[in-house]
Design a protein around this motif. Structure first.
Motif, PDB file in Angstrom:
ATOM      1  N   GLU A 146     -10.807  -9.687   5.857  1.00 30.49           N
ATOM      2  CA  GLU A 146     -10.424  -9.940   4.459  1.00 30.49           C
ATOM      3  C   GLU A 146      -9.382 -11.053   4.353  1.00 30.49           C
ATOM      4  OE1 GLU A 146      -7.927  -6.843   2.781  1.00 30.49           O
ATOM      5  OE2 GLU A 146      -8.520  -7.377   0.742  1.00 30.49           O
ATOM      6  N   PHE A 174       0.817  -1.227   0.000  1.00 30.09           N
ATOM      7  CA  PHE A 174       0.000   0.000   0.000  1.00 30.09           C
ATOM      8  C   PHE A 174       0.846   1.271   0.000  1.00 30.09           C
ATOM      9  CE2 PHE A 174      -2.984  -2.816   2.710  1.00 30.09           C
ATOM     10  CZ  PHE A 174      -3.438  -3.468   1.585  1.00 30.09           C
ATOM     11  N   ASP A 208      -5.223  -3.344   7.914  1.00 33.57           N
ATOM     12  CA  ASP A 208      -5.186  -3.919   6.570  1.00 33.57           C
ATOM     13  C   ASP A 208      -3.723  -3.975   6.131  1.00 33.57           C
ATOM     14  OD1 ASP A 208      -5.918  -4.905   4.139  1.00 33.57           O
ATOM     15  OD2 ASP A 208      -7.325  -3.290   3.660  1.00 33.57           O
ATOM     16  N   GLY A 251      -7.134  -7.946   5.665  1.00 38.96           N
ATOM     17  CA  GLY A 251      -7.499  -7.005   6.728  1.00 38.96           C
ATOM     18  C   GLY A 251      -8.199  -7.751   7.847  1.00 38.96           C
ATOM     19  N   GLU A 259     -13.790  -9.336   1.126  1.00 43.14           N
ATOM     20  CA  GLU A 259     -13.590  -8.452   2.272  1.00 43.14           C
ATOM     21  C   GLU A 259     -14.828  -7.686   2.705  1.00 43.14           C
ATOM     22  OE1 GLU A 259     -10.937  -5.084   1.600  1.00 43.14           O
ATOM     23  OE2 GLU A 259     -10.594  -5.746  -0.452  1.00 43.14           O
ATOM     24  N   HIS A 271     -13.970  -5.013   9.467  1.00 43.26           N
ATOM     25  CA  HIS A 271     -13.470  -5.400   8.141  1.00 43.26           C
ATOM     26  C   HIS A 271     -12.654  -6.680   8.299  1.00 43.26           C
ATOM     27  CE1 HIS A 271     -10.318  -4.361   4.802  1.00 43.26           C
ATOM     28  NE2 HIS A 271     -11.294  -5.068   4.276  1.00 43.26           N
ATOM     29  N   ASP A 299      -3.110  -9.694   0.409  1.00 47.24           N
ATOM     30  CA  ASP A 299      -3.912  -8.606   0.982  1.00 47.24           C
ATOM     31  C   ASP A 299      -4.861  -9.205   2.009  1.00 47.24           C
ATOM     32  OD1 ASP A 299      -5.358  -6.260   1.389  1.00 47.24           O
ATOM     33  OD2 ASP A 299      -6.297  -6.267  -0.610  1.00 47.24           O
TER      34      ASP A 299
HETATM   35 MG    MG Z   1      -6.874  -5.185   2.289  1.00 45.47          MG
END
Ligand code: MG
Ligand code: MG
Length: 248
Positions: free
Chosen positions: A232, A57, A94, A107, A201, A230, A105
């Motif tokens: 994920e 990110f 995340d 979260g 997610e 959240h 990826d």
């Molecule tokens: Mg993510």
């Protein structure tokens, strides 16, 4: 364009996913009252780099940090800062990592100390909504089957579904086609095939589903101020179903 990953690419995506999972495990004991969110960011970035990977990110469309850290009513894309975690907060972390050009990826929302029963249930049910969505991941099913399963579970649990953000394909970019919405209709959307890799997610709230974006142009927050969670995972579609790449 939805890409089908070769077995070699799946192996690299597994390594990236494992690094993301290990980063979550590494951070967990530090997620406590009194820590600044930027300290968590630094710990995670150093850990990711120590594994020969880079944070996905940081620098992505100008995103400033390795992690997105979102507290209480913040849904996603919170900036790590001098803000200190307090007892009773929930914090969504995340993590993205890129290994040899392939991303993972994941979260997860964590409790800081003791949280109310209502908030505890929000976390439990958002995590369950993720797995309800994942149960639909198999060749022949369609993206809408995942979306419908998540939305149905959220509604049954009395939670709001954030609609402005969604899951996505994962590969040589951290966000690829297809989009994986958290609401929708069964038997619609692209068909799943062995070798696709997607992030599922759900982002659910204790109140309404409407959100707004902070002045930093990133951080998404609930309009009614209700807490949101959240959860994920990045998963690969296999012959029979799915394999979680960002788990054990
Ligand atoms: Mg993510
Ligand atoms: Mg994602």
């Amino acid at each position: 364009m939805i890409t089908i990953k070769s077995p070699r690419e799946i192996e690299l995506l597994k390594v990236a996913g494992k690094i993301v999972y290990e980063t979550h495990k590494y951070l967990k004991p530090y997620i406590k009252e009194g820590i600044k969110t930027k300290e968590l960011d630094k710990l995670a970035e150093d850990f990711i780099r120590s594994k020969g990977a880079t944070p996905s990110f940081k620098g992505y469309n100008g995103f400033p940090t390795a992690l997105c850290i979102s507290i209480n009513s913040e849904v996603v894309h919170g900036f790590p800062s001098d803000r200190v975690l307090k007892n009773g907060d929930i914090v969504s972390i995340d993590i993205g990592a890129c290994y040899k050009g392939y991303h993972g990826d994941s979260g997860w929302t964590y409790k800081v100390g003791e949280v109310s029963e209502e908030v505890s249930l929000l976390l439990e049910n958002t995590e369950k909504a993720l797995y309800e969505g994942l149960k639909q991941v198999k060749p022949g099913n369609r993206i809408g089957d995942i979306s419908y399963a998540i939305e149905s579970y959220a509604k049954k649990s009395g939670l709001g579904v954030v609609k402005e953000l969604c899951g996505h394909g994962v590969g040589t970019s951290v966000h690829e086609d297809p989009e994986v919405p958290n609401f929708g209709t069964k038997n619609t959307g692209p068909r799943l095939k062995e070798g696709m890799v997607i992030a599922v997610e759900p982002m659910l709230t204790l109140g309404r589903s409407e959100v707004f974006v902070h002045d930093n142009n990133w951080t998404v927050d609930t309009l009614d101020g209700s807490p949101s969670a959240h959860f994920e995972h990045t998963v690969a579609v296999t012959k029979e179903g799915y394999l979680i790449l960002t788990g054990e």
